[in-house]
Design a protein around this motif. Structure first.
Motif, short mmCIF file in Angstrom:
data_model
loop_
_atom_site.label_atom_id
_atom_site.label_comp_id
_atom_site.label_asym_id
_atom_site.label_seq_id
_atom_site.Cartn_x
_atom_site.Cartn_y
_atom_site.Cartn_z
N GLY A 131 39.29 47.17 48.47
CA GLY A 131 38.29 46.21 48.03
C GLY A 131 38.42 44.93 48.83
N THR A 132 38.00 43.83 48.23
CA THR A 132 38.19 42.51 48.82
C THR A 132 39.56 42.01 48.40
N GLU A 162 38.05 42.39 53.63
CA GLU A 162 37.75 43.73 53.13
C GLU A 162 38.81 44.68 53.69
N SER A 190 34.35 49.40 48.68
CA SER A 190 34.74 49.11 47.30
C SER A 190 34.36 47.68 46.93
N THR A 191 33.92 47.49 45.69
CA THR A 191 33.58 46.16 45.19
C THR A 191 34.74 45.52 44.42
N ASP A 192 35.88 46.18 44.35
CA ASP A 192 37.03 45.62 43.62
C ASP A 192 37.53 44.35 44.29
N ASP A 195 37.13 44.18 38.62
CA ASP A 195 35.90 44.90 38.91
C ASP A 195 34.88 43.91 39.44
N GLY A 196 34.73 43.87 40.74
CA GLY A 196 33.79 42.95 41.34
C GLY A 196 32.35 43.32 41.10
N ASP A 197 32.10 44.50 40.52
CA ASP A 197 30.74 44.94 40.21
C ASP A 197 30.48 44.87 38.70
N ALA A 231 29.32 40.63 39.51
CA ALA A 231 28.40 41.15 40.54
C ALA A 231 27.54 40.02 41.09
N PRO A 270 34.58 34.85 46.51
CA PRO A 270 35.47 35.58 45.61
C PRO A 270 36.55 34.72 44.97
#
Length: 343
Positions: A9-10, A21, A41-43, A313-315, A320, A325
């Motif tokens: 993820g990030t 990333e 990944s959006t984590d 959970d970045g989503d 989101a 970040p």
């Protein structure tokens, strides 16, 4: 021995929390690689939190004493907190502390520095409460030199210089090679010089430092732990975070569970929105600065560091669309965004 685990993820890397990333590889409890690569990944992956100042014994009395002054709430020996602790059974106190430690573990705290009331029995009680919970308790005993000298204690946590002479306790921590922390400058500046004369390993609160105290901090490099939500609840003001950060290391704590939840997400948000500290500074206060103050090696995502990580959970509906970040973690995230805590 366990095989490698990979988290993608990030990733907020190093002391500056540079977002990249990529992936973090963990093996046998250690970060073995931080690799920049496209993942999809959006984590969000960041270090676990270190809560640098807690009193979790008063978990037995959440939200008690509304409207009382600071002294009426927590001043030893007969503030409301101390009366309630005396009246509680050991079973009640241990059970309540277990709940707070579980909450901390679930919301990304990997370690905390506890000013532990109750003397030797209090030190033993928190070790019992946290026996199988993955949060490291750095326990600063209170009430006696014996509490500090207990094998399960990591030092002594003094209430404040106006409450007595702590020379014996300070000398004992030096002999034992343990930590000495003390409250100072919480309701006014009158106890700050006396606290600093003890050459503590850290000061707690420092809401009311005067210029001479800020100069002493800069000269001595004494770390400070600030607890903005607690200071607001007790009506003593907001710590001058910019002035403190410009002079010394500053860490973040949640203080009494009686007054506030031990949520580092909430504490970061308050610190960021009440002061002009940057999001990066606040995240550092909540992670590596607290770790170093406590003598721990966690608090950063770096190769060779212990793998004490937080995956968000970045989503989530909350996160989101976040463009920054670090700001999102500090000012917006909460416990509902936690996917896992890696230890």
């Amino acid at each position: 021995m366990t095989g490698p685990r990979t988290f993608e993820g990030t990733v907020l890397v190093g002391r500056g929390f540079e977002p990249i990333e990529g992936r973090v590889v963990v093996e046998d409890g250690v970060v073995t690689a931080v690799e920049e690569a496209p993942t999809g990944s959006t984590d969000l992956i960041l270090p676990g939190f270190v809560n640098a100042h807690t009193h979790i014994g008063d978990s037995i009395a959440k939200e008690a004493g509304g409207g009382l002054s600071l002294d009426e709430l927590v001043a030893p020996p007969d503030g409301l907190k101390h009366r309630l602790l005396r009246d509680a059974t050991r079973e009640e106190t241990v059970g309540a502390m277990r709940r707070s430690l579980r909450f901390m573990a679930e919301t990304g705290t990997v370690a905390h520095v506890e000013f532990r009331e109750g003397g030797v029995e209090g030190v033993e009680a928190i070790r019992e409460a946290g026996a199988d919970i993955p949060v490291e308790s750095v326990v600063l005993g209170r009430g006696s030199v014996a509490a500090m000298e207990h094998p399960d204690a990591d030092g002594f946590g003094a209430s404040g210089a106006r409450d007595g002479d702590f020379d014996a306790e300070r000398n004992a921590t030096r002999r034992e090679g343990k930590l000495f922390g003390i409250h100072a400058g919480e309701r006014d500046a009158d106890d700050v010089n006396a606290a600093m004369d003890l050459d503590p390993d850290h000061l707690v609160h420092m809401v009311h430092p005067e210029p001479v105290h800020l100069d002493r901090l800069a000269d001595a490099g004494t770390p400070v732990v600030v607890c903005p939500r607690s200071n607001l609840v007790t009506g003593v003001g907001v710590p001058p975070l910019r002035e403190l950060l410009d002079r010394t290391t500053v860490a973040l704590g949640t203080d009494n569970v009686m007054l506030n939840s031990p949520s580092m997400f909430r504490e970061m948000e308050f610190a960021a929105k009440l002061t002009d500290a940057t999001a990066t500074e606040v995240l550092r206060m909540a992670t590596v600065d607290g770790a170093e103050l406590a003598g721990l090696d966690c608090g950063l995502v770096e190769e060779g560091r212990p793998a004490e990580l937080l995956v968000l959970d970045g989503d989530s509906d909350n996160l989101a669309g976040a463009r920054d970040p670090v700001r999102a973690v500090v000012r917006r995230a909460d416990g509902a965004d936690v996917k896992r805590v890696v230890r």
